[in-house]
Motif scaffolding. Structure first.
Motif, PDB file in Angstrom:
ATOM      1  N   GLY A 206      21.681 -72.009 -44.178  1.00 18.93           N
ATOM      2  CA  GLY A 206      22.753 -71.192 -44.715  1.00 18.93           C
ATOM      3  C   GLY A 206      22.336 -69.758 -44.950  1.00 18.93           C
ATOM      4  N   PHE A 207      21.172 -69.555 -45.566  1.00 16.87           N
ATOM      5  CA  PHE A 207      20.740 -68.178 -45.826  1.00 16.87           C
ATOM      6  C   PHE A 207      20.227 -67.499 -44.562  1.00 16.87           C
ATOM      7  N   TYR A 208      19.683 -68.266 -43.628  1.00 21.04           N
ATOM      8  CA  TYR A 208      19.333 -67.669 -42.336  1.00 21.04           C
ATOM      9  C   TYR A 208      20.579 -67.076 -41.693  1.00 21.04           C
ATOM     10  N   GLN A 209      21.667 -67.832 -41.700  1.00 23.75           N
ATOM     11  CA  GLN A 209      22.897 -67.340 -41.086  1.00 23.75           C
ATOM     12  C   GLN A 209      23.535 -66.219 -41.900  1.00 23.75           C
ATOM     13  N   LEU A 210      23.490 -66.322 -43.223  1.00 20.00           N
ATOM     14  CA  LEU A 210      24.069 -65.271 -44.050  1.00 20.00           C
ATOM     15  C   LEU A 210      23.323 -63.961 -43.851  1.00 20.00           C
ATOM     16  N   ASN A 211      22.007 -64.017 -43.688  1.00 15.90           N
ATOM     17  CA  ASN A 211      21.211 -62.804 -43.495  1.00 15.90           C
ATOM     18  C   ASN A 211      21.645 -62.001 -42.271  1.00 15.90           C
ATOM     19  N   ARG A 212      22.240 -62.666 -41.310  1.00 21.26           N
ATOM     20  CA  ARG A 212      22.627 -61.980 -40.066  1.00 21.26           C
ATOM     21  C   ARG A 212      24.136 -62.096 -39.791  1.00 21.26           C
ATOM     22  N   ALA A 213      24.914 -62.467 -40.793  1.00 26.44           N
ATOM     23  CA  ALA A 213      26.359 -62.595 -40.603  1.00 26.44           C
ATOM     24  C   ALA A 213      26.982 -61.227 -40.328  1.00 26.44           C
ATOM     25  N   ASP A 214      27.826 -61.146 -39.303  1.00 24.22           N
ATOM     26  CA  ASP A 214      28.504 -59.894 -38.989  1.00 24.22           C
ATOM     27  C   ASP A 214      30.022 -60.042 -38.960  1.00 24.22           C
ATOM     28  N   THR A 215      30.523 -61.238 -39.280  1.00 27.83           N
ATOM     29  CA  THR A 215      31.961 -61.451 -39.407  1.00 27.83           C
ATOM     30  C   THR A 215      32.222 -62.282 -40.654  1.00 27.83           C
TER      31      THR A 215
END
Length: 616
Positions: A401-410
């Motif tokens: 979850g935090f891996y994806q949040l760190n690079r979320a662009d939408t």
């Protein structure tokens, strides 16, 4: 004589030189070049005036490997102690005083959950590859440099850090959020031993059913109090930070001076040295992040990338239930579960202890979960107390979850990342570059039977402790772009859009109400200056709310002139906490004295100390 003096001077010089060399060998490298195996290209690390590393790499794998290396330079001992605490291995280096703490953490089954968690991961996923690169950077530093001073003093033999250590530290964080260990024994004792009228002191809903079935003995109550105290002391005595509360708010661009969203985060974590957060900037051609990391975790829990910024507060939902098991009088290792006697499983572990022989710990598990009062040994009482804990019972892909949040662009990517946070529960307060603001209460919320209040120890011989699944993320409290133009998160009880009740150990609403009043003021355009003033504010209505019914009584019963002056000082107090405020100190002492007079005799020392450490 001259020869003796010369020899003494040489000895002193050698010792001094050796001391300088020893200290210098322990210091991190801030300049020059370092060879690091596995790098695919050059990596630049620049330290600013505050010692914050700014890492720029040609690819993300190199970036994470470098992060592990530089964080190990600064925090290797912190990493070592945190993994040992989480995995129940402190007594090995700190001696027999930490045996009980090791027993407690082993009874939480964090070690076993970490092993099963890692076994279930996708080893080809980008998040796993990032974690492995980060851990490799830590291990390369450890293998190529002198041990930290603390390792020398305590005689710690370095060993590689693993993914299981990372998950174990996540388990420690989840446990430090769980107030149930302290609160549920206390509230159940009050309900069943003192009577339901005492629960009114805490302004809680309560189960009118009364006592537990099976009834707990006086020895059970005594040792549940000991367990609650051990739970609190385990973190305090280890010198590691506890996660207590936090504030965050976000204001939309229509209410700010710049016309862009403004996000403020204020994590309330007890003081520790070194700090719990490790600040770093990470840059690669396809990635940019300024974030705050925890020991052994490569992904930032707080931070911002080019598109999103986010902060955290504690959700404070109750994701841990304590369950009193009914045992078979003829077979004490059997418990009554779903209409039949069922065997508890057991296993043994050896706890290494510095300066003495290893200690054997027997761990039992019922169908409801691990038996946690076994850590008290022969003093555990006759009733096994099982633990159902969301960290053990959910899939909990929090690192993903935090891996994806760190690079979320939408917005969709960020929202999806939030759904991967199952335990501990976290409020994600965020803003993005497109002007959106929002808040998600991220957790996997269990469905408990109707009428069950998990603030009390549950009866394992009935269906009270059953879980019938989990609510969907859409039922979690959340907001996106509210019309009011701002969102406040201050640990108060939230509201579910699905109308479900969410048991938890929430803070009083006063701080949140104060923030809400100020943020709602018409005509104010928020900027860094007035937002900082709001963040540093110390006033709420709590003090005046508590004093309002007390002041007439105090004025009536206090006759000493000096004491009457103190009463009037309280009457004039505005409820704030500047450093030089004697009224604030007086108010806090009054609160303690009232609690002591009202509850100390009834609860006894152990449960009264526990009361002071809870949020009720």
């Amino acid at each position: 004589m001259k020869r003796s003096l010369t020899l003494a001077a040489l000895v002193i010089a050698v010792i001094a030189g050796g001391g300088v060399w020893y200290v210098q060998s322990k210091l991190p490298t801030r300049q020059g070049q370092v060879a690091l195996d596995g790098l695919q290209g050059p990596v630049a690390v620049r330290y600013d005036e505050r010692g914050v590393p700014h890492i720029r790499a040609a690819n993300q794998t190199d970036m994470y490997r470098a992060l592990g290396y530089v964080q190990a330079q600064d925090r290797l001992f912190q990493m070592e102690i945190m993994r040992r605490l989480a995995r129940g291995e402190l007594a090995e280096v700190l001696g027999p005083k930490l045996i009980d703490t090791d027993k407690l953490f082993r009874s939480l089954r964090i070690r076993e959950r970490a092993a099963s968690y890692v076994a279930e991961l996708d080893y080809q996923s980008p998040s796993w590859q990032a974690l492995q690169a980060y851990l490799d950077g830590i291990n390369q530093y450890q293998a190529s440099h002198a041990r930290p001073v603390e390792f020398d003093v305590l005689g710690i033999t370095p060993r590689p850090f693993t993914a299981e250590d990372t998950i174990s530290v996540a388990g420690y964080m989840a446990y430090s959020f769980a107030a149930a260990f302290r609160t549920e024994p206390l509230l159940t004792y009050v309900r069943d031993q003192l009577g339901s009228n005492y629960l009114k002191v805490f302004d809680l809903d309560w189960q009118p059913r009364g006592v537990l079935s099976p009834a707990l003995s006086s020895n059970d109550w005594k040792n549940l109090g000991s367990l609650a105290r051990l739970s609190d002391q385990a973190l305090n005595q280890a010198g590691l930070p506890q996660f207590e509360g936090s504030n965050a708010w976000v204001v939309s661009g229509k209410r700010t001076q710049s016309g862009k969203p403004l996000l403020a985060g204020d994590p309330h974590i007890r003081f520790s040295a070194p700090a719990v957060w490790y600040e770093a900037q990470l840059s690669a051609p396809d990635f940019e992040l300024y974030g705050y990391h925890q020991a052994l975790v490569p992904f930032a829990f707080l931070g911002n990338n080019r598109d999103f910024g986010w902060s955290l507060t504690m959700f404070q939902n109750d994701d841990l239930d304590l369950i009193a098991e009914k045992t078979n009088p003829d077979h004490p290792n059997q418990v009554w579960y779903h209409g039949q006697w069922v065997d508890m499983s057991s296993s043994e572990q050896q706890i290494a202890v510095k300066g003495q022989a290893p200690v054997t710990l027997t761990l039992r598990r019922s169908p409801h979960g691990p038996i946690i009062n076994d850590v008290l040994g022969s003093a555990a009482g006759s009733t096994p107390i099982a633990m159902w804990w969301g960290f053990l019972e959910t899939r909990d892909p929090i690192l993903e979850g935090f891996y994806q949040l760190n690079r979320a662009d939408t917005l969709n990517k960020a929202r999806t990342a939030a759904t991967y946070i199952h335990a501990p529960g976290l409020n994600l307060v965020w803003a993005n570059a497109k002007g959106d603001i929002g808040w998600w209460a991220a957790a996997q919320l269990p469905k408990r039977p109707a009428g069950v209040n998990p603030a009390f120890i549950l009866d394992g011989s009935t269906s009270q402790a059953d879980k019938v699944g989990f609510y969907p993320f859409s039922a979690n409290p959340q907001e996106e772009n509210p019309a009011r133009g701002y969102i406040v998160s201050a640990n108060f009880q939230p509201v579910s859009p699905a109308g479900i009740e969410i048991p938890g150990y929430y803070n009083l609403a006063d701080r949140g109400q104060q923030l809400n009043r100020q943020l709602s003021e018409p005509g104010v355009k928020w900027n860094l200056k007035n937002s900082q003033a709001l963040q540093l504010g110390t006033r709420t209505d709590y003090g005046q709310r508590v004093l309002k019914p007390l002041l007439p009584v105090l004025r009536e019963v206090v006759s000493d002139p000096a004491e009457r002056q103190l009463v009037e000082q309280l009457a004039q107090w505005q409820g704030d906490y500047p450093l030089d405020s004697t009224a604030a100190t007086l108010f806090n002492q009054l609160l303690f004295s009232l609690a002591d007079a009202a509850m100390s005799d009834e609860l006894g020392d152990v449960y009264f100390d526990t009361l002071l450490s809870t949020r009720v």
